[in-house]
Write a protein that holds these residues in place. Sequence first.
Motif, PDB file in Angstrom:
ATOM      1  N   GLY A  57       0.806  -1.213   0.000  1.00 52.61           N
ATOM      2  CA  GLY A  57       0.000   0.000   0.000  1.00 52.61           C
ATOM      3  C   GLY A  57       0.841   1.264   0.000  1.00 52.61           C
ATOM      4  N   ASN A  58       0.226   2.327   0.484  1.00 53.90           N
ATOM      5  CA  ASN A  58       0.782   3.671   0.352  1.00 53.90           C
ATOM      6  C   ASN A  58       1.342   4.183   1.692  1.00 53.90           C
ATOM      7  N   ASN A  90      -9.874  -6.634   0.098  1.00 50.35           N
ATOM      8  CA  ASN A  90      -9.931  -5.594  -0.948  1.00 50.35           C
ATOM      9  C   ASN A  90     -11.382  -5.213  -1.234  1.00 50.35           C
ATOM     10  N   ARG A 100      -7.037  -0.009  -2.083  1.00 48.87           N
ATOM     11  CA  ARG A 100      -5.950  -0.625  -1.306  1.00 48.87           C
ATOM     12  C   ARG A 100      -4.596   0.038  -1.538  1.00 48.87           C
ATOM     13  N   GLN A 101      -4.260   0.289  -2.782  1.00 48.78           N
ATOM     14  CA  GLN A 101      -2.925   0.812  -3.076  1.00 48.78           C
ATOM     15  C   GLN A 101      -2.800   2.299  -2.768  1.00 48.78           C
ATOM     16  N   TYR A 105      -2.220   1.654   4.122  1.00 52.11           N
ATOM     17  CA  TYR A 105      -0.898   1.058   4.334  1.00 52.11           C
ATOM     18  C   TYR A 105      -1.173  -0.214   5.133  1.00 52.11           C
TER      19      TYR A 105
END
Length: 219
Positions: A57-58, A90, A100-101, A105
């Motif tokens: 993730g981010n 998801n 999600r991405q 995180y």
Amino acid sequence: MAEQLNLFSSLGFEAPEPEPPPPPDKETQLKAIAEVCAVCTICELHTGRTHSVFSDGNPDAKVMLIGEGPGRHEDESGVPFVGRAGQLLNKIFESVGFNRQKDLYICNIVKCRPPNNRTPTPKEMEACFPYLDQQLELVKPEIIILAGSTAIKGLLKDQRSVTKIRGQWQKWRGIDVMPIFHPAYLLRNDSREVGSPKWLTWQDMKAIRERYEALQLTT
Ligand code: SF4
């Protein structure tokens, strides 16, 4: 710069201290910690791993999801929540508008797979906690979601099971924390009837989305 220092000296001034280099950015620091984690042998769980599983993730996300530990698919791929439970996760997040991405995180309490997917021991959770602590320090989430009882014990040190405290906002170091059922549990309890684990999770996700919007969090 060297010329400037020579000029200062030639004029009889004391040369100023050179400026320290800027600290590495968040992603560089997280990558360095993940590299240490990849070869970590601090607890016995390292003996059975294919990969340590650090995060997905981010790193700039305002929402951090913390699960229990890697399963077989995660151990093989090195990415958290990629098996059936991950796919369900998801969908659950997409249902309330989280990507999600971009918006999350994702990490776990322990970074190496426990044998036969057993629950990590308190000693293993404690040994692995410094990695999670550094992730929390760097990512600085404003909402933490704990998936399942192990994540609750690992972070909040609260021995109550997820069935007792899911859906109730908690605090950790001043951050809002929402415990939810682990998606692997939801796979085993497929009913969507009112009051079922899936239905309750839907209520929890709506509460998380409301809090996210109330705090005006965007990524
Ligand atoms: Fe190290 Fe954590 Fe893996 Fe144990 S579970 S070996 S502490 S990375």
